[in-house]
Design a protein around this motif. Structure first.
Motif, PDB file in Angstrom:
ATOM      1  N   HIS A  18       0.845  -1.198   0.000  1.00  9.47           N
ATOM      2  CA  HIS A  18       0.000   0.000   0.000  1.00  9.47           C
ATOM      3  C   HIS A  18       0.879   1.246   0.000  1.00  9.47           C
ATOM      4  O   HIS A  18       0.570   2.238  -0.669  1.00  9.47           O
ATOM      5  CB  HIS A  18      -0.939   0.010   1.209  1.00  9.47           C
ATOM      6  CG  HIS A  18      -1.831   1.207   1.228  1.00  9.47           C
ATOM      7  ND1 HIS A  18      -1.494   2.360   1.897  1.00  9.47           N
ATOM      8  CD2 HIS A  18      -3.022   1.448   0.629  1.00  9.47           C
ATOM      9  CE1 HIS A  18      -2.444   3.259   1.720  1.00  9.47           C
ATOM     10  NE2 HIS A  18      -3.387   2.725   0.954  1.00  9.47           N
ATOM     11  N   SER A  22       0.945   4.333  -2.705  1.00  6.37           N
ATOM     12  CA  SER A  22       0.790   5.728  -2.293  1.00  6.37           C
ATOM     13  C   SER A  22       1.925   6.594  -2.831  1.00  6.37           C
ATOM     14  O   SER A  22       1.692   7.701  -3.326  1.00  6.37           O
ATOM     15  CB  SER A  22       0.759   5.831  -0.766  1.00  6.37           C
ATOM     16  OG  SER A  22      -0.389   5.206  -0.255  1.00  6.37           O
ATOM     17  N   ALA A  68       1.871  12.184   1.345  1.00 11.09           N
ATOM     18  CA  ALA A  68       1.547  10.751   1.257  1.00 11.09           C
ATOM     19  C   ALA A  68       1.852  10.031   2.580  1.00 11.09           C
ATOM     20  O   ALA A  68       1.451   8.884   2.758  1.00 11.09           O
ATOM     21  CB  ALA A  68       2.319  10.104   0.106  1.00 11.09           C
TER      22      ALA A  68
END
Length: 75
Positions: A18, A22, A68
């Protein structure tokens, strides 16, 4: 004609796929970015190799990675 550039950035704080997505998305939102390759080193310093049509503004890159949720480190 544009001046393609490829730069590798160090990024701290990434731990999973993940995180990779990102960071990839954060770079691709920057103007001029044409390719991103993120190499995850969980618990260590990951890298993102970014190709763009010209030099990227360091402050814009730093802000995108910070937004992020990660830390841009010296390349």
């Amino acid at each position: 004609m544009t001046d393609q550039q490829t730069v590798t950035y160090g990024i701290d704080g990434m731990t999973c796929d993940h995180c990779v997505m990102s960071v990839d998305e954060a770079f691709r939102e920057l103007p001029g970015v044409t390719d991103v390759r993120v190499d995850l080193v969980a618990g260590g310093r990951s890298t993102a190799t970014v190709t763009s049509t010209g030099p990227l503004d360091h402050d814009a890159v730093d802000a995108a990675i910070d937004e992020a949720g990660y830390t841009l480190v010296a390349r």
